[in-house]
Design a protein around this motif. Structure first.
Motif, PDB file in Angstrom:
ATOM      1  N   ARG A 187       3.052 -33.581  27.056  1.00 59.17           N
ATOM      2  CA  ARG A 187       3.202 -34.673  26.083  1.00 59.17           C
ATOM      3  C   ARG A 187       3.595 -34.105  24.715  1.00 59.17           C
ATOM      4  NH1 ARG A 187      -0.917 -38.642  25.160  1.00 59.17           N
ATOM      5  NH2 ARG A 187       0.822 -40.095  25.253  1.00 59.17           N
ATOM      6  N   PHE A 188       4.089 -34.995  23.841  1.00 64.54           N
ATOM      7  CA  PHE A 188       4.461 -34.625  22.474  1.00 64.54           C
ATOM      8  C   PHE A 188       5.429 -33.435  22.499  1.00 64.54           C
ATOM      9  CE2 PHE A 188       0.154 -36.464  22.260  1.00 64.54           C
ATOM     10  CZ  PHE A 188       0.471 -37.616  21.554  1.00 64.54           C
ATOM     11  N   ASN A 189       6.588 -33.687  23.105  1.00 67.16           N
ATOM     12  CA  ASN A 189       7.537 -32.609  23.400  1.00 67.16           C
ATOM     13  C   ASN A 189       8.614 -32.403  22.344  1.00 67.16           C
ATOM     14  OD1 ASN A 189       6.344 -32.083  26.023  1.00 67.16           O
ATOM     15  ND2 ASN A 189       7.242 -34.026  26.677  1.00 67.16           N
ATOM     16  N   PHE A 190       8.870 -33.402  21.507  1.00 65.97           N
ATOM     17  CA  PHE A 190       9.943 -33.270  20.517  1.00 65.97           C
ATOM     18  C   PHE A 190       9.474 -32.422  19.328  1.00 65.97           C
ATOM     19  CE2 PHE A 190      10.710 -37.265  22.752  1.00 65.97           C
ATOM     20  CZ  PHE A 190      12.022 -37.073  23.158  1.00 65.97           C
ATOM     21  N   ASP A 191      10.380 -31.582  18.825  1.00 69.76           N
ATOM     22  CA  ASP A 191      10.041 -30.777  17.655  1.00 69.76           C
ATOM     23  C   ASP A 191       9.919 -31.641  16.407  1.00 69.76           C
ATOM     24  OD1 ASP A 191       9.809 -28.353  18.888  1.00 69.76           O
ATOM     25  OD2 ASP A 191      11.806 -27.624  18.340  1.00 69.76           O
ATOM     26  N   ARG A 192      10.756 -32.663  16.336  1.00 68.35           N
ATOM     27  CA  ARG A 192      10.736 -33.554  15.169  1.00 68.35           C
ATOM     28  C   ARG A 192      10.876 -35.002  15.643  1.00 68.35           C
ATOM     29  NH1 ARG A 192      11.735 -30.769  10.299  1.00 68.35           N
ATOM     30  NH2 ARG A 192      12.796 -32.518   9.273  1.00 68.35           N
ATOM     31  N   ILE A 193      10.190 -35.895  14.957  1.00 69.98           N
ATOM     32  CA  ILE A 193      10.285 -37.338  15.218  1.00 69.98           C
ATOM     33  C   ILE A 193      10.551 -38.011  13.883  1.00 69.98           C
ATOM     34  CG2 ILE A 193       9.103 -39.405  16.053  1.00 69.98           C
ATOM     35  CD1 ILE A 193       7.407 -37.581  17.824  1.00 69.98           C
TER      36      ILE A 193
ATOM     37  N   ALA B 272       7.817 -30.039  30.949  1.00 76.34           N
ATOM     38  CA  ALA B 272       8.824 -30.597  30.038  1.00 76.34           C
ATOM     39  C   ALA B 272       9.101 -29.615  28.908  1.00 76.34           C
ATOM     40  CB  ALA B 272       8.335 -31.927  29.466  1.00 76.34           C
ATOM     41  N   PRO B 273      10.373 -29.355  28.617  1.00 77.38           N
ATOM     42  CA  PRO B 273      10.688 -28.404  27.534  1.00 77.38           C
ATOM     43  C   PRO B 273      10.366 -28.990  26.165  1.00 77.38           C
ATOM     44  CG  PRO B 273      12.684 -29.436  28.358  1.00 77.38           C
ATOM     45  CD  PRO B 273      11.584 -29.884  29.271  1.00 77.38           C
ATOM     46  N   LYS B 274       9.988 -28.137  25.261  1.00 77.77           N
ATOM     47  CA  LYS B 274       9.770 -28.535  23.879  1.00 77.77           C
ATOM     48  C   LYS B 274      11.069 -28.360  23.100  1.00 77.77           C
ATOM     49  CE  LYS B 274       5.278 -28.930  24.615  1.00 77.77           C
ATOM     50  NZ  LYS B 274       4.615 -30.245  24.725  1.00 77.77           N
ATOM     51  N   GLY B 275      11.271 -29.208  22.112  1.00 76.48           N
ATOM     52  CA  GLY B 275      12.448 -29.058  21.262  1.00 76.48           C
ATOM     53  C   GLY B 275      13.143 -30.369  20.993  1.00 76.48           C
ATOM     54  N   GLY B 276      14.163 -30.316  20.168  1.00 80.38           N
ATOM     55  CA  GLY B 276      14.964 -31.490  19.870  1.00 80.38           C
ATOM     56  C   GLY B 276      14.310 -32.425  18.872  1.00 80.38           C
ATOM     57  N   THR B 277      15.053 -33.461  18.531  1.00 78.99           N
ATOM     58  CA  THR B 277      14.606 -34.478  17.576  1.00 78.99           C
ATOM     59  C   THR B 277      14.694 -35.847  18.227  1.00 78.99           C
ATOM     60  OG1 THR B 277      15.304 -33.205  15.636  1.00 78.99           O
ATOM     61  CG2 THR B 277      15.048 -35.579  15.339  1.00 78.99           C
ATOM     62  N   LEU B 278      13.663 -36.633  18.058  1.00 80.33           N
ATOM     63  CA  LEU B 278      13.665 -38.029  18.494  1.00 80.33           C
ATOM     64  C   LEU B 278      13.831 -38.894  17.261  1.00 80.33           C
ATOM     65  CD1 LEU B 278      13.191 -40.285  20.621  1.00 80.33           C
ATOM     66  CD2 LEU B 278      10.736 -40.076  20.125  1.00 80.33           C
TER      67      LEU B 278
ATOM     68  N   TYR C  46       8.249 -36.417  11.156  1.00 84.22           N
ATOM     69  CA  TYR C  46       7.111 -35.598  11.566  1.00 84.22           C
ATOM     70  C   TYR C  46       7.637 -34.342  12.260  1.00 84.22           C
ATOM     71  CZ  TYR C  46       4.667 -40.046  10.972  1.00 84.22           C
ATOM     72  OH  TYR C  46       4.172 -41.226  10.466  1.00 84.22           O
ATOM     73  N   GLU C  47       6.955 -33.230  12.070  1.00 82.45           N
ATOM     74  CA  GLU C  47       7.302 -32.006  12.770  1.00 82.45           C
ATOM     75  C   GLU C  47       6.137 -31.576  13.645  1.00 82.45           C
ATOM     76  OE1 GLU C  47       8.162 -28.992   9.940  1.00 82.45           O
ATOM     77  OE2 GLU C  47       6.144 -28.929   9.089  1.00 82.45           O
ATOM     78  N   ARG C  48       6.478 -31.065  14.824  1.00 80.81           N
ATOM     79  CA  ARG C  48       5.465 -30.642  15.776  1.00 80.81           C
ATOM     80  C   ARG C  48       4.712 -29.421  15.249  1.00 80.81           C
ATOM     81  NH1 ARG C  48       5.549 -27.352  20.280  1.00 80.81           N
ATOM     82  NH2 ARG C  48       7.819 -27.047  20.068  1.00 80.81           N
ATOM     83  N   VAL C  49       3.398 -29.448  15.390  1.00 78.90           N
ATOM     84  CA  VAL C  49       2.562 -28.317  14.986  1.00 78.90           C
ATOM     85  C   VAL C  49       2.650 -27.266  16.091  1.00 78.90           C
ATOM     86  CG1 VAL C  49       0.230 -27.573  14.367  1.00 78.90           C
ATOM     87  CG2 VAL C  49       1.041 -29.842  13.669  1.00 78.90           C
ATOM     88  N   LYS C  50       3.328 -26.161  15.821  1.00 80.83           N
ATOM     89  CA  LYS C  50       3.615 -25.164  16.863  1.00 80.83           C
ATOM     90  C   LYS C  50       2.337 -24.521  17.414  1.00 80.83           C
ATOM     91  CE  LYS C  50       8.037 -25.817  16.606  1.00 80.83           C
ATOM     92  NZ  LYS C  50       8.956 -24.878  15.978  1.00 80.83           N
TER      93      LYS C  50
END
Length: 586
Positions: free
Chosen positions: A238-244, A41-47, A221-225
């Motif tokens: 899992r936990f694929n969105f950059d921001r939630i 699954a690609p990482k990125g985007g906002t949920l 929330y922002e994903r910890v790169k």
């Protein structure tokens, strides 16, 4: 002495990557990912998500004070182990790379991963694990003291090795529920007030950190790169969105319109009427919004009208039984819910744990020692919530209710149901926080009025509702009591006599029954899956015949709508959908 030491060394349990409540875990050591995720699954985007509530005032989900922000516990903190969603109850190493526990599960040792880190770069150590356990069980929400009551001692055996010793118990669930322990940074909390439930972003260890927030209105929330666990089998895909981002709405109707306007991306619909009538428009016609009913196999638990038996008006089970005859589920399902629901008949509905018919075989053996302490109906009358199907329908039910109330010492005077001798009216208040639920409650109120019973409906904001629940400050509520596929220690928080006066517990009904206490202990001590099923069914029967709730309804599917830039995995596990497995189209 040397021989004894050698025997102990031989008997020491080997480290293992995972553990199942009963039997062996599904996934082998070194597995690459869970079967229900897309590892690519690609990482990125906002949920963007919505919360219907009156805001939040805390970033601490572990205490009874305040209302914590949505997502805090899920996104900021990792746990020692991670449960899979396609097994009854199995856990695999997250912060802990392995665990050691003997056959009798009389203790458990967790060996921590050397790469495990908090978000400030500090390593996660055995000292942090011990500190967290002691902090939660002394200053945290009261449920932690109940949940971990059988732990006698926590011993740090090395920088990355921590041992939990257990009391004299046959509670085989303890290693797994200790694996659910979120690990907090001792170096942070030793210099901050844990009871101060304010809005200072804390240090976490999980896949996301707090990026920004507007007090009580939104949190992002922002994903910890460089998240330390991103490539582990329990985290891959899992936990694929950059921001939630969560936005708060005080009204569900407004939230629904905001969703249709594109202000957030996903909605889990709880209203049958909305599902049948409101999900229309160009965005649905052209496929911009996807509308699906996704099946699941998780236990539905019990949603119902819950009595507070601490109140004198509901202390008599005959009164509680009588009032159930005034709720017309069949009418509500047809006229309000578009025939979408099934009637709930168990506290463990939609699972093999639900009781049915009369107790026989092993279930009867479990209940037999308690026969003198239980109502004879447990053994002679299959539990069945009242139905208005058939001739006379509600009229017949109200007559049955009247007979039960008379047996409980009530009579009709001048059109009011009163206690014989004292003249005290039978009246109570139902507490709600969703105005939309009034359409369900008001027909129930009208049926009760035909019995001379006065039910007052009070709707309050969500924060006040939470506080009143925590303090058991209500007569009746509408509440869902969720259940897992592997009930265990959490049953103490629902049913134990000792939890009845513990503010913040989930024993909303005030259950105080020594038989229930013993049956909960038997559930916790179940040696294998089949015995667990029998013991849970026995507990279910006793609870049902205690008439602590008027069962409502359940649905074996999730009603979801989402904008089509979201993508979900092709496999849905038995626990149902989990947005943390979804991703955004690149």
């Amino acid at each position: 002495m040397l021989l004894l030491a050698a025997q102990c060394l031989v008997a020491a349990p080997a480290p293992r990557h995972g553990i199942a409540m009963h039997g062996e875990p599904k996934y082998p050591e070194g597995f690459s990912h869970f079967d229900y995720v897309n590892p690519d699954a690609p990482k990125g985007g906002t949920l963007r998500l919505a919360v219907v509530a009156n805001g939040f005032d805390s970033f601490n989900p572990f205490t009874i004070r305040g209302v914590s922000a949505a997502g805090i516990g899920t996104y900021l903190y990792d746990t020692l182990m991670e449960s899979s969603a396609d097994e009854p109850f199995s856990a695999y190493g997250l912060i802990a790379e392995s665990l050691e526990t003997p056959e009798d599960r009389s203790y458990v040792v967790f060996n921590l991963r050397p790469e495990a880190r908090f978000q400030d770069g500090e390593p996660i150590t055995a000292d942090d694990v011990k500190f967290t356990f002691e902090l939660l069980t002394t200053q945290g929400h009261p449920l932690y003291r109940n949940y971990y009551a059988d732990v006698s001692e926590v011993v740090v055996e090395g920088p990355r090795r921590v041992r939990f010793n257990f009391r004299d118990t046959t509670n085989r669930e303890l290693p797994l529920i200790l694996g659910q322990l979120p690990v907090l940074p001792a170096h942070y909390w030793r210099h901050h007030d844990f009871g101060d439930s304010g809005l200072t972003p804390p240090v976490g260890s999980g896949p996301y950190r707090i990026a920004d927030f507007e007090a009580g209105r939104s949190i992002t929330y922002e994903r910890v790169k460089d998240y330390w666990a991103r490539d582990l089998g329990v985290r891959k895909g899992r936990f694929n969105f950059d921001r939630i981002r969560y936005d708060y709405y005080t009204d569900d109707t407004v939230a629904l319109e905001a969703f249709k306007a594109g202000n957030f991306d996903f909605r889990l619909e709880s209203s049958a009427k909305n599902w049948a009538t409101a999900y229309t428009g160009p965005m649905f016609d052209n496929g911009s919004v996807v509308k699906e009913m996704i099946g699941h196999h998780r236990p539905a638990g019990m949603q119902g009208f819950l009595y507070n038996t601490r109140r004198p008006v509901f202390s008599d089970p005959r009164v509680r039984q009588a009032l159930a005859y005034a709720f017309d589920f069949e009418w509500a399902n047809k006229n309000l819910f578009y025939d979408q629901y099934s009637r709930t008949k168990s506290y463990f509905e939609n699972s093999e744990l639900a009781s049915s018919g009369l107790p026989t075989g092993r279930e009867l053996e479990i209940l037999e020692p308690f026969r003198d302490q239980l109502s004879e109906s447990v053994f002679t009358e299959p539990y069945q919530p009242p139905t208005t199907d058939g001739p006379e329908g509600l009229r017949r039910n109200l007559k049955t209710a009247l007979d039960l109330l008379r047996s409980a010492g009530y009579e009709i005077r001048e059109g009011k149901m009163v206690k014989a001798g004292t003249g005290e009216p039978l009246a109570f208040e139902i507490l709600l926080f969703q105005k939309t639920f009034e359409r369900v409650v008001l027909p129930f109120k009208n049926n009760l009025a035909r019995l001379g019973i006065d039910m007052t409906v009070r709707t309050v904001d969500s924060n006040q509702y939470v506080q009143r629940l925590r303090n058991f400050d209500f007569d009746m509520i509408v509440q869902a009591l969720g259940q897992s596929d592997s009930p265990g220690n959490e049953q103490r928080d629902y049913w134990y006599s000792s939890s009845a006066d513990m503010h913040g517990s989930r024993n909303y009904m005030g259950v105080r029954d020594p038989v229930v206490d013993q049956l909960v202990d038997l559930v916790i001590q179940a040696p294998d899956r089949q015995e667990l099923v029998y013991r849970v069914r026995a507990l279910d029967r006793v609870l049902l015949h205690g008439y602590y709730a008027i069962p409502q309804w359940h649905l074996g599917k999730d009603r979801v709508a989402y904008w089509n830039h979201l993508v979900r995995p092709s496999v849905t596990p038995k626990q149902g959908i989990d947005l943390n497995n979804w991703w955004a189209k690149p």
